[in-house]
Design an enzyme around this catalytic site. Structure first.
Site, short mmCIF file in Angstrom:
data_model
loop_
_atom_site.label_atom_id
_atom_site.label_comp_id
_atom_site.label_asym_id
_atom_site.label_seq_id
_atom_site.Cartn_x
_atom_site.Cartn_y
_atom_site.Cartn_z
N ASP A 316 0.81 -0.86 -0.17
CA ASP A 316 -0.32 0.01 0.37
C ASP A 316 1.03 1.23 -0.41
O ASP A 316 2.31 1.08 -0.15
CB ASP A 316 -0.34 0.03 1.38
CG ASP A 316 -1.64 1.19 1.24
OD1 ASP A 316 -2.87 1.75 0.60
OD2 ASP A 316 -1.74 1.30 2.53
N ASP A 508 -1.47 -0.38 6.09
CA ASP A 508 -1.10 0.15 6.82
C ASP A 508 -2.33 0.12 8.45
O ASP A 508 -2.84 0.55 9.39
CB ASP A 508 -0.83 1.77 7.33
CG ASP A 508 -1.85 2.53 6.03
OD1 ASP A 508 -3.21 1.33 6.00
OD2 ASP A 508 -2.11 3.66 5.91
N ASP A 512 -7.10 -0.73 4.23
CA ASP A 512 -6.58 -1.58 3.46
C ASP A 512 -6.63 -3.52 4.43
O ASP A 512 -6.15 -4.33 3.57
CB ASP A 512 -5.25 -1.51 3.22
CG ASP A 512 -4.51 -1.19 3.66
OD1 ASP A 512 -4.46 -1.87 5.60
OD2 ASP A 512 -4.06 -0.75 3.68
P1 ADP Z 1 -3.52 4.39 0.22
O1 ADP Z 1 -4.56 3.60 -0.81
O2 ADP Z 1 -2.71 5.64 -1.24
O3 ADP Z 1 -3.54 4.22 1.03
P2 ADP Z 1 -6.42 4.89 0.18
O4 ADP Z 1 -7.16 3.76 -0.14
O5 ADP Z 1 -6.57 5.28 2.31
O6 ADP Z 1 -4.96 5.51 -0.06
O7 ADP Z 1 -7.48 6.49 0.16
C1 ADP Z 1 -7.17 6.76 -1.35
C2 ADP Z 1 -7.57 8.06 -1.70
O8 ADP Z 1 -9.23 8.40 -1.33
C3 ADP Z 1 -6.99 9.32 -1.17
O9 ADP Z 1 -5.71 9.42 -1.83
C4 ADP Z 1 -7.53 10.53 -0.93
O10 ADP Z 1 -7.93 11.05 -2.36
C5 ADP Z 1 -9.20 9.78 -0.52
N1 ADP Z 1 -9.42 9.74 0.77
C6 ADP Z 1 -9.67 8.55 1.46
N2 ADP Z 1 -10.06 8.97 2.94
C7 ADP Z 1 -9.72 10.29 3.08
C8 ADP Z 1 -10.46 11.10 3.68
N3 ADP Z 1 -10.80 10.65 5.78
N4 ADP Z 1 -10.11 12.66 3.68
C9 ADP Z 1 -9.97 12.80 1.86
N5 ADP Z 1 -9.94 12.35 1.15
C10 ADP Z 1 -9.38 10.53 1.30
MG MG Z 2 -3.38 3.25 3.16
#
Ligand code: ADP
Ligand code: MG
Length: 614
Positions: A316, A508, A512
């Site tokens: 991730d 993390d 996921d």
């Molecule tokens: P990653 O796969 O990089 O760990 P996430 O799946 O947690 O990222 O989130 C993907 C995207 O969704 C983020 O890049 C953001 O654009 C959006 N996002 C998710 N959660 C939030 C939040 N709490 N506030 C704002 N944007 C969010």
């Molecule tokens: Mg993440």
């Protein structure tokens, strides 16, 4: 040495003395059998007792049975000193084994010496010392220098350095001050801290880790299961073979029985599978212990065993390969003050633990939570909430599409968080994160250890994901994924691995958890306190360093090679002496030495698994 072990040692010493006396006595008039039965009973009564009890319970074939049969048989053919000696040596081996197992347990227990005994709670203006179990959330506890932090919480007064070595394996103290969160199990080194408790003891990091370690031995490695099954079939086979050896050759060759019975007994002694039955689990136990010394918690030997076969490692991005603490690099608002835009976003995020939320809140400072209601966090999209009666959406382009706001991309490099009010676009905040300092080295180390492919999955936008992947030397990158897309991606990647190869997913634990459980091995960043991660994963990295994956793989291969060495060595020596015994070329003495000697060497070798280089 435990009490039980001391008692055993005394029995062995007494038995030896009696055996020597019996051998030296001028035995005239007294039957030899009776004289040797005394030391035999002293050393061997419990073995005979267990053998009889097991037969009653229907579990006939274990090592007690083999030993009882061999020694009683030796008595029957008047090999008295040999009979006593076999039992004596067998017990020496048992003592040694229990000592080795105890030692490994102790060192793991010492490592895990994180269970706090008490908490100092402020109640009605005075400080009372009570069980951490009885402290409620939001109560204030005081942690004095030298004390263990009993519960997870946030510092409201004081600053200090914490020793986190028991949790993370990291020897450098961590400096903390007002506003920082602290994790139970760390030791407060110098300052007095007042801490507001944030979770009950049952949900604290300490309790979770202790549970995890206590349950680790119940998940057995394939090799361990194999050895247990092997022993189940092996022992009856050996007994039947011994029986045939005692009966068939004398009949066929028309010789006396006693010589062949003797050979059959030797055969029995040698074939005892103790060396394997003990040393294989002990090696895995040691490997898990060694890993936890480095701040790597492995939930079972099956995962330790599988890790060495990692072929595809999927990461991730946010919080795993990157620090997860974003800096605001630009504020572009459409129709309001830029400060207001940030305030709106931070307020909407007030209840979320996503790294993006935490960073926005940190960038803005104190927020008024009472303005927010109807919060909905949509994984992979962002947040929707009512603020001052308006519907506010904070998240990525997908979320803007969902609420029907006409948004536009930003020209700046970085993760872009868009904001819409009542479906009308209000602007965006550009934030950026940086890779963890050891991330690139971690990827390189995995390649070196033979990992065929490294992949990064992220919900972030394409430009950001690809930039990070290129920076770190990742082979493949997939961006703009929702949590469900990540699961699909992992399933696709699963089909690309070889039959024996394993797919590892490292995350993390935020957004996921489903992927963590879908992969062959899920590795989570323990993040000093992230609950979801510790629960969903098979392996937890307490200090969040991706480079620890390579360390864990190294420990895994080393443990496996120790296990293989023991299996090959023990079976090899046994086979050799078995053949010699059957041919009449090995005495009962040689048999005993071979059996106990192999056990001792295998156990010593197994304890090596515990010591790892950091
Ligand atoms: P990653 O796969 O990089 O760990 P996430 O799946 O947690 O990222 O989130 C993907 C995207 O969704 C983020 O890049 C953001 O654009 C959006 N996002 C998710 N959660 C939030 C939040 N709490 N506030 C704002 N944007 C969010
Ligand atoms: Mg993440």
């Amino acid at each position: 040495m435990s009490k039980k072990q001391k008692k055993m040692l005394w029995r062995i010493l007494a038995g030896t003395a009696l055996l020597v006396t019996a051998s030296l006595l001028p035995l005239e008039g007294i039957p030899k059998l009776l004289v040797f039965l005394v030391p035999y009973a002293v050393v061997g009564w419990d073995v005979i007792f267990s053998a009889v009890r097991n037969i009653k319970n229907g579990q006939i074939f274990d090592e007690n049975f083999l030993m009882a049969l061999a020694t009683v048989g030796a008595f029957c053919i008047a090999e008295y000193p040999e009979a006593v000696f076999v039992m004596l040596f067998y017990q020496v081996g048992e003592l040694f084994q229990s000592y080795a197992v105890g030692r490994s347990r102790q060192s793991i227990a010492a490592l895990m010496d994180i269970r706090p005994d008490y908490a100092n709670v402020e109640r009605d203006g005075s400080l009372v010392q009570i069980d951490p179990d009885e402290v409620a959330i939001d109560e204030i506890i005081v942690v004095k220098p030298g004390e263990k932090i009993p519960l997870d919480g946030i510092i409201i007064e004081g600053s200090s350095s914490l020793n986190t070595v028991a949790l993370t394996g990291e020897a450098l103290p961590q400096d903390v001050t007002v506003g920082n969160s602290v994790t139970s199990g760390c030791v407060n080194i110098n300052g007095l801290l007042r801490v507001q408790v944030k979770s009950a003891f049952g949900d604290s990091t300490v309790s979770k880790i202790l549970d995890l370690v206590e349950n680790a031995s119940s998940k057995k490695a394939k090799t361990e299961n194999f050895i247990t099954r092997f022993a189940q079939y092996y022992t009856p086979c050996v007994v039947i073979a011994a029986l045939m050896l005692a009966v068939v050759p004398p009949l066929v060759l028309d010789q006396g029985f006693s010589q062949w019975i003797n050979r059959a007994l030797i055969f029995l002694v040698i074939s005892c599978p103790c060396a394997l039955v003990i040393s294989v689990p002990l090696s895995f136990f040691g490997g898990i212990g060694g890993a936890s010394k480095c701040g790597i918690l492995v939930k079972g030997s099956n995962y330790l065993e599988a890790l060495a076969k990692a072929e595809i490692v999927v990461f991730d991005k946010t919080g795993t390969l990157t620090k997860g603490s974003f800096n605001v690099t630009a504020l572009h608002s459409a129709n309001m003050d830029e400060k207001q835009l940030l305030e709106l976003a931070a307020t909407a995020e007030s209840y979320s633990d996503h790294p993006i939320s935490l960073s926005l809140k940190a960038a803005h400072g104190a927020i008024d939570k009472s303005r927010v209601s109807n919060v909905e966090e949509i994984s992979g999209y962002g947040i929707m909430a009512d603020i001052d009666g308006k519907k506010v959406a904070v998240g990525n382009g997908k979320l803007m599409d969902k609420v029907g706001a006409s948004w536009h991309e930003c020209h700046k490099q970085g993760t872009v968080i868009h904001v819409a009010i009542n479906g009308v676009y209000a602007g965006h905040i550009v934030i950026s994160d940086e890779p963890k300092p050891d991330a690139a080295a971690a990827i390189a180390a995995l390649k070196k250890l033979g990992v065929r492919k490294t992949v990064m999955l992220t919900g972030d936008r394409k430009a950001v994901g690809e930039h990070t992947a290129a920076q770190l030397g990742i082979d493949e990158v997939y961006t703009e994924l929702l949590p469900a897309d990540k699961v699909n991606m992992v399933e696709k990647l699963m089909q690309q691995k070889s039959v024996k190869g394993k797919l590892v997913f490292v995350g993390d634990g935020i957004n996921d958890a489903p992927v963590l459980s879908r992969a062959d091995i899920g590795i989570a960043m323990g993040g000093l306190g992230s609950d979801a991660a510790i629960e969903a994963a098979d392996i937890v990295l307490m200090d969040d360093k991706p480079s620890k994956i390579a360390t864990a793989m190294g420990i895994s291969s080393r443990t496996l090679s120790i296990v293989t060495q023991n299996i090959v060595f023990a079976l090899g020596v046994k086979l050799l002496v078995l053949i010699l015994g059957a041919l009449g070329m090995a005495s009962m003495w040689a048999a005993v030495f071979a059996d106990v000697g192999v056990s001792v060497i295998a156990i010593l070798n197994a304890t090596r698994a515990l010591s790892v280089k950091k």
